[in-house]
Write a protein that holds these residues in place. Sequence first.
Motif, PDB file in Angstrom:
ATOM      1  N   LYS A   1      12.469   1.843   4.953  1.00 22.52           N
ATOM      2  CA  LYS A   1      13.404   2.402   5.935  1.00 22.52           C
ATOM      3  C   LYS A   1      14.300   3.479   5.326  1.00 22.52           C
ATOM      4  CE  LYS A   1      12.855   0.496  10.010  1.00 22.52           C
ATOM      5  NZ  LYS A   1      12.630   1.327  11.232  1.00 22.52           N
ATOM      6  N   ILE A   2      14.756   3.246   4.095  1.00 23.31           N
ATOM      7  CA  ILE A   2      15.624   4.228   3.440  1.00 23.31           C
ATOM      8  C   ILE A   2      14.853   5.507   3.112  1.00 23.31           C
ATOM      9  CG2 ILE A   2      16.921   4.698   1.314  1.00 23.31           C
ATOM     10  CD1 ILE A   2      17.771   1.778   1.307  1.00 23.31           C
ATOM     11  N   ASP A   3      13.590   5.331   2.710  1.00 24.42           N
ATOM     12  CA  ASP A   3      12.784   6.461   2.252  1.00 24.42           C
ATOM     13  C   ASP A   3      12.293   7.340   3.389  1.00 24.42           C
ATOM     14  OD1 ASP A   3      11.401   7.980   0.255  1.00 24.42           O
ATOM     15  OD2 ASP A   3       9.546   6.962   0.816  1.00 24.42           O
ATOM     16  N   SER A   4      11.958   6.711   4.530  1.00 24.42           N
ATOM     17  CA  SER A   4      11.337   7.479   5.614  1.00 24.42           C
ATOM     18  C   SER A   4      11.587   6.789   6.953  1.00 24.42           C
ATOM     19  CB  SER A   4       9.827   7.593   5.364  1.00 24.42           C
ATOM     20  OG  SER A   4       9.158   8.144   6.475  1.00 24.42           O
ATOM     21  N   PRO A   5      12.001   7.549   7.972  1.00 26.59           N
ATOM     22  CA  PRO A   5      12.213   6.938   9.290  1.00 26.59           C
ATOM     23  C   PRO A   5      10.897   6.501   9.913  1.00 26.59           C
ATOM     24  CG  PRO A   5      12.395   9.324   9.427  1.00 26.59           C
ATOM     25  CD  PRO A   5      12.301   8.988   7.962  1.00 26.59           C
ATOM     26  N   GLY A   6      10.955   5.407  10.673  1.00 26.64           N
ATOM     27  CA  GLY A   6       9.753   4.913  11.340  1.00 26.64           C
ATOM     28  C   GLY A   6       9.581   3.426  11.153  1.00 26.64           C
ATOM     29  N   SER A   7       8.468   2.920  11.609  1.00 25.97           N
ATOM     30  CA  SER A   7       8.171   1.497  11.541  1.00 25.97           C
ATOM     31  C   SER A   7       7.966   1.033  10.108  1.00 25.97           C
ATOM     32  CB  SER A   7       6.924   1.191  12.378  1.00 25.97           C
ATOM     33  OG  SER A   7       6.525  -0.152  12.212  1.00 25.97           O
ATOM     34  N   ILE A   8       8.191  -0.236   9.872  1.00 28.11           N
ATOM     35  CA  ILE A   8       7.928  -0.829   8.558  1.00 28.11           C
ATOM     36  C   ILE A   8       6.429  -0.974   8.346  1.00 28.11           C
ATOM     37  CG2 ILE A   8       8.178  -2.931   7.160  1.00 28.11           C
ATOM     38  CD1 ILE A   8      10.862  -3.373   8.623  1.00 28.11           C
ATOM     39  N   PHE A   9       5.717  -1.286   9.443  1.00 25.20           N
ATOM     40  CA  PHE A   9       4.288  -1.544   9.341  1.00 25.20           C
ATOM     41  C   PHE A   9       3.449  -0.397   9.883  1.00 25.20           C
ATOM     42  CE2 PHE A   9       6.011  -5.929   9.747  1.00 25.20           C
ATOM     43  CZ  PHE A   9       5.580  -6.421   8.534  1.00 25.20           C
ATOM     44  N   PHE A  10       2.271  -0.270   9.323  1.00 24.98           N
ATOM     45  CA  PHE A  10       1.223   0.589   9.871  1.00 24.98           C
ATOM     46  C   PHE A  10       0.154  -0.344  10.426  1.00 24.98           C
ATOM     47  CE2 PHE A  10      -3.036   2.399   9.090  1.00 24.98           C
ATOM     48  CZ  PHE A  10      -2.987   3.474   9.959  1.00 24.98           C
ATOM     49  N   THR A  11      -0.169  -0.193  11.707  1.00 27.61           N
ATOM     50  CA  THR A  11      -1.133  -1.072  12.366  1.00 27.61           C
ATOM     51  C   THR A  11      -2.342  -0.258  12.799  1.00 27.61           C
ATOM     52  OG1 THR A  11       0.686  -2.433  13.203  1.00 27.61           O
ATOM     53  CG2 THR A  11      -1.470  -2.739  14.227  1.00 27.61           C
ATOM     54  N   GLN A  12      -3.541  -0.812  12.590  1.00 30.94           N
ATOM     55  CA  GLN A  12      -4.762  -0.073  12.905  1.00 30.94           C
ATOM     56  C   GLN A  12      -5.887  -1.037  13.257  1.00 30.94           C
ATOM     57  OE1 GLN A  12      -6.743   2.186   9.700  1.00 30.94           O
ATOM     58  NE2 GLN A  12      -6.619   3.983  11.026  1.00 30.94           N
ATOM     59  N   GLU A  13      -6.746  -0.614  14.186  1.00 27.30           N
ATOM     60  CA  GLU A  13      -7.924  -1.411  14.527  1.00 27.30           C
ATOM     61  C   GLU A  13      -9.020  -1.153  13.501  1.00 27.30           C
ATOM     62  OE1 GLU A  13      -9.772  -2.326  18.717  1.00 27.30           O
ATOM     63  OE2 GLU A  13     -10.720  -0.511  17.959  1.00 27.30           O
ATOM     64  N   ARG A  14      -9.639  -2.223  13.040  1.00 23.77           N
ATOM     65  CA  ARG A  14     -10.730  -2.118  12.083  1.00 23.77           C
ATOM     66  C   ARG A  14     -11.926  -2.929  12.580  1.00 23.77           C
ATOM     67  NH1 ARG A  14      -9.347  -0.283   6.823  1.00 23.77           N
ATOM     68  NH2 ARG A  14      -7.550   1.105   7.067  1.00 23.77           N
ATOM     69  N   TYR A  15     -13.078  -2.681  11.951  1.00 23.92           N
ATOM     70  CA  TYR A  15     -14.304  -3.388  12.292  1.00 23.92           C
ATOM     71  C   TYR A  15     -14.680  -4.340  11.166  1.00 23.92           C
ATOM     72  CZ  TYR A  15     -14.978  -0.596  16.426  1.00 23.92           C
ATOM     73  OH  TYR A  15     -14.802  -0.036  17.663  1.00 23.92           O
ATOM     74  N   GLY A  16     -14.987  -5.582  11.562  1.00 24.04           N
ATOM     75  CA  GLY A  16     -15.291  -6.610  10.590  1.00 24.04           C
ATOM     76  C   GLY A  16     -16.671  -7.203  10.758  1.00 24.04           C
ATOM     77  N   LEU A  17     -16.793  -8.477  10.486  1.00 20.64           N
ATOM     78  CA  LEU A  17     -18.063  -9.193  10.535  1.00 20.64           C
ATOM     79  C   LEU A  17     -18.760  -9.002  11.882  1.00 20.64           C
ATOM     80  CD1 LEU A  17     -19.983 -11.292   9.161  1.00 20.64           C
ATOM     81  CD2 LEU A  17     -18.588 -13.055  10.268  1.00 20.64           C
TER      82      LEU A  17
END
Length: 225
Positions: free
Chosen positions: A60-76
Amino acid sequence: MYQTPLTSIFPNANSQIWELQYATHPSVQSKFKRCLDIMGSFVGLLILAILFVPIAIAIKIDSPGSIFFTQERYGLKGNTFRIRKFRSMVSDAEQLKSLVSNEANGLIFKNKNDFRITKVGRFLRSTSLDELPQFWNVLVGEMSLVGTRPPTGDEVMKYTQRHWKRLNVKPGLTGEWQVSGRSQVKDFEQIVDLDLRYQENWHPMYDLLLIAKTFYVLFRRIGAF
């Protein structure tokens, strides 16, 4: 055996239709591997609980925005799931992607000096601390401690039948690619070769070997950027 046609995942695709056949890999049914995943995920989530507040504050201190990065991935078997990482790039990184040159070959994107990576993010990546939230995916069975790198949707849209064999096993937090140079491996076909080698060589003790190698790579900070 089961079949997964590409058009069932991308019904609007106008490209060639692949009828992909997969045999269930022994690792998927291994009780030892699943127990190892559960024990490892509890340890990982404990570390996450301890480090969450200082990492979140630093982001948060380093860069504005969300704490998490969320992304859809493909698995088994091509099943989709969502991963969360600690955000290591600026919040508008996707919009800025066209300004960054791709130093890799094939269906991956790598740039060692990517300006979108924040100062805190570069540290998180070099130590792999950004991956800690994915221990939840391991706990619920979407991922494994050891497996293949989970691809994104824009990658799998361009997959050939050979590439789809990567998804014969659960995606992993670590694997052959991660202990063989990580981001220094910039050829997608080489990554596929490593993923398929894992499937060929797998046995329960092999996972323990790769986990041990992973700790060595992490402590030496080899290949991550």
